[in-house]
Design a protein around this motif. Structure first.
Motif, PDB file in Angstrom:
ATOM      1  N   ILE A  26     -22.103  30.718  -6.363  1.00  0.00           N
ATOM      2  CA  ILE A  26     -21.991  29.986  -5.089  1.00  0.00           C
ATOM      3  C   ILE A  26     -22.817  28.695  -5.123  1.00  0.00           C
ATOM      4  N   LEU A  27     -23.971  28.759  -5.774  1.00  0.00           N
ATOM      5  CA  LEU A  27     -24.846  27.579  -5.836  1.00  0.00           C
ATOM      6  C   LEU A  27     -24.325  26.523  -6.821  1.00  0.00           C
ATOM      7  N   VAL A  28     -23.769  26.962  -7.928  1.00  0.00           N
ATOM      8  CA  VAL A  28     -23.369  26.039  -8.982  1.00  0.00           C
ATOM      9  C   VAL A  28     -21.952  25.511  -8.790  1.00  0.00           C
ATOM     10  N   TYR A  29     -21.055  26.323  -8.267  1.00  0.00           N
ATOM     11  CA  TYR A  29     -19.651  25.937  -8.178  1.00  0.00           C
ATOM     12  C   TYR A  29     -19.419  24.606  -7.443  1.00  0.00           C
ATOM     13  N   PRO A  30     -20.052  24.387  -6.262  1.00  0.00           N
ATOM     14  CA  PRO A  30     -19.822  23.105  -5.569  1.00  0.00           C
ATOM     15  C   PRO A  30     -20.194  21.894  -6.418  1.00  0.00           C
ATOM     16  N   PHE A  31     -21.269  22.008  -7.200  1.00  0.00           N
ATOM     17  CA  PHE A  31     -21.674  20.907  -8.078  1.00  0.00           C
ATOM     18  C   PHE A  31     -20.622  20.661  -9.144  1.00  0.00           C
ATOM     19  N   LEU A  32     -20.099  21.740  -9.747  1.00  0.00           N
ATOM     20  CA  LEU A  32     -19.071  21.601 -10.771  1.00  0.00           C
ATOM     21  C   LEU A  32     -17.804  20.977 -10.191  1.00  0.00           C
ATOM     22  N   TRP A  33     -17.451  21.393  -8.996  1.00  0.00           N
ATOM     23  CA  TRP A  33     -16.245  20.847  -8.363  1.00  0.00           C
ATOM     24  C   TRP A  33     -16.425  19.360  -8.046  1.00  0.00           C
ATOM     25  N   PHE A  34     -17.602  19.004  -7.564  1.00  0.00           N
ATOM     26  CA  PHE A  34     -17.880  17.595  -7.267  1.00  0.00           C
ATOM     27  C   PHE A  34     -17.752  16.751  -8.530  1.00  0.00           C
ATOM     28  N   ILE A  35     -18.327  17.242  -9.623  1.00  0.00           N
ATOM     29  CA  ILE A  35     -18.228  16.528 -10.903  1.00  0.00           C
ATOM     30  C   ILE A  35     -16.769  16.387 -11.309  1.00  0.00           C
ATOM     31  N   SER A  36     -15.989  17.442 -11.109  1.00  0.00           N
ATOM     32  CA  SER A  36     -14.603  17.453 -11.574  1.00  0.00           C
ATOM     33  C   SER A  36     -13.719  16.445 -10.847  1.00  0.00           C
ATOM     34  N   ILE A  37     -14.054  16.096  -9.615  1.00  0.00           N
ATOM     35  CA  ILE A  37     -13.205  15.180  -8.850  1.00  0.00           C
ATOM     36  C   ILE A  37     -13.650  13.719  -8.962  1.00  0.00           C
ATOM     37  N   LEU A  38     -14.727  13.485  -9.705  1.00  0.00           N
ATOM     38  CA  LEU A  38     -15.176  12.107  -9.893  1.00  0.00           C
ATOM     39  C   LEU A  38     -14.179  11.330 -10.755  1.00  0.00           C
ATOM     40  N   PRO A  39     -13.937  10.066 -10.456  1.00  0.00           N
ATOM     41  CA  PRO A  39     -13.161   9.228 -11.372  1.00  0.00           C
ATOM     42  C   PRO A  39     -13.901   9.151 -12.702  1.00  0.00           C
TER      43      PRO A  39
END
Length: 292
Positions: free
Chosen positions: A7-20
């Protein structure tokens, strides 16, 4: 605790994934400064590995390779996260197969294909290869301890029509497919370091005698699979090319361990050509012993 970590790490990974990609690599530059210059993440392991396999290189040369490697490592970490949201179109542009006709030729042999490759350049984006074959794709991997992250990795792969199978379940699934007449392409990352058990095979890798995994070769011989090497090269930042290099169409014509050694020689060629793209943080030579 596993769920909390997810739960703590997933949002960070998702944010990274949507970066141009432009911003993704800007973050990678910052991560490089953190890991290399501030934290020194596994710098002793990397330096030891480089000095071991390149004894003739100067301290300056080793340092240059080390810096380039850490920059590539950070890119690769973030590219893995990017896989969560990358489109098939974008992946096709960034990971290209140079000889797709070779896959068609191998499929025409009407035998399953075992694809060996090492921790070099980008193995994560090799899932794009599924677009070039009609066979079902499987990737053999070591199951993650955190079941939530393990499911995430499996889900990402399945989005691109590749199924991950753990090392423990791989033999059963592969045998089942062959019994049912289902032809498949199975990917093995084959350059890891096994435990030096009594019956393990030792071979020369980058001038050092080390234990080697032979599961891919043994499986190919047992089931008469075509065996090939996937040569992945980094063209430039964020762009890779792959080439299918057949090792054996009739593996039982080769002596025991000959195919494993052939695979190791191909990995060595790539390391010598551009050492910064190998996975030097891995303790590949931790069980080394002196060559006779």
């Amino acid at each position: 605790m596993q769920l909390l970590a997810y739960i703590l790490v997933y949002p960070f990974l998702w944010f990274i994934s949507i970066l141009p990609f432009r911003l993704l690599y800007a973050v990678s530059d910052g991560l490089y400064m953190l890991l290399y210059h501030i934290l020194g993440y596994r710098k002793k392991v990397v330096t030891s590995n480089l000095n071991l396999v390149f004894p003739d290189k100067s301290e300056k040369e080793i340092k240059t390779i080390r810096k380039k490697f850490y920059k590539h490592l950070c890119d690769m970490f973030l590219e893995m996260a990017k896989t969560m949201s990358i489109s098939e179109t974008s992946l096709k542009k960034r990971f290209k197969l140079k000889n797709p006709e070779e896959f068609k030729r191998l499929e025409a042999l009407n035998k399953s294909i075992l694809l060996m490759y090492g921790h070099y350049a980008s193995w994560e984006w090799s899932l794009e290869l599924q677009n070039h074959v009609s066979y079902k794709g499987f990737g053999v991997y070591k199951k993650l301890a955190n079941k939530h992250f393990d499911k995430l990795v499996r889900d990402i792969r399945s989005k691109f029509k590749t199924t991950l199978i753990s090392t423990k379940e791989s033999i059963g699934i592969i045998n089942h497919n062959e019994t049912k007449g289902i032809k498949s392409i199975i990917a093995f990352l084959s350059d890891q370091s096994p435990k030096p058990k009594k019956d393990v095979y030792w071979s020369d890798f980058m001038g050092i005698n080390v234990p080697c995994f032979t599961g891919a070769e043994r499986l190919a011989k047992k089931l008469d699979f075509t065996i090939a090497y996937l040569k992945v090269t980094k063209v430039k930042r964020g762009f890779y090319e792959a080439e299918i290099m057949p090792l054996a169409e009739t593996p039982n014509d080769y002596k025991d361990y000959q195919l494993t050694d052939m695979f190791l020689r191909e990995v060595e060629k790539q390391i010598h050509a551009a050492p910064e793209y190998y996975f030097w943080t891995h303790k590949r030579w931790k069980h080394k012993k002196a060559l006779n």
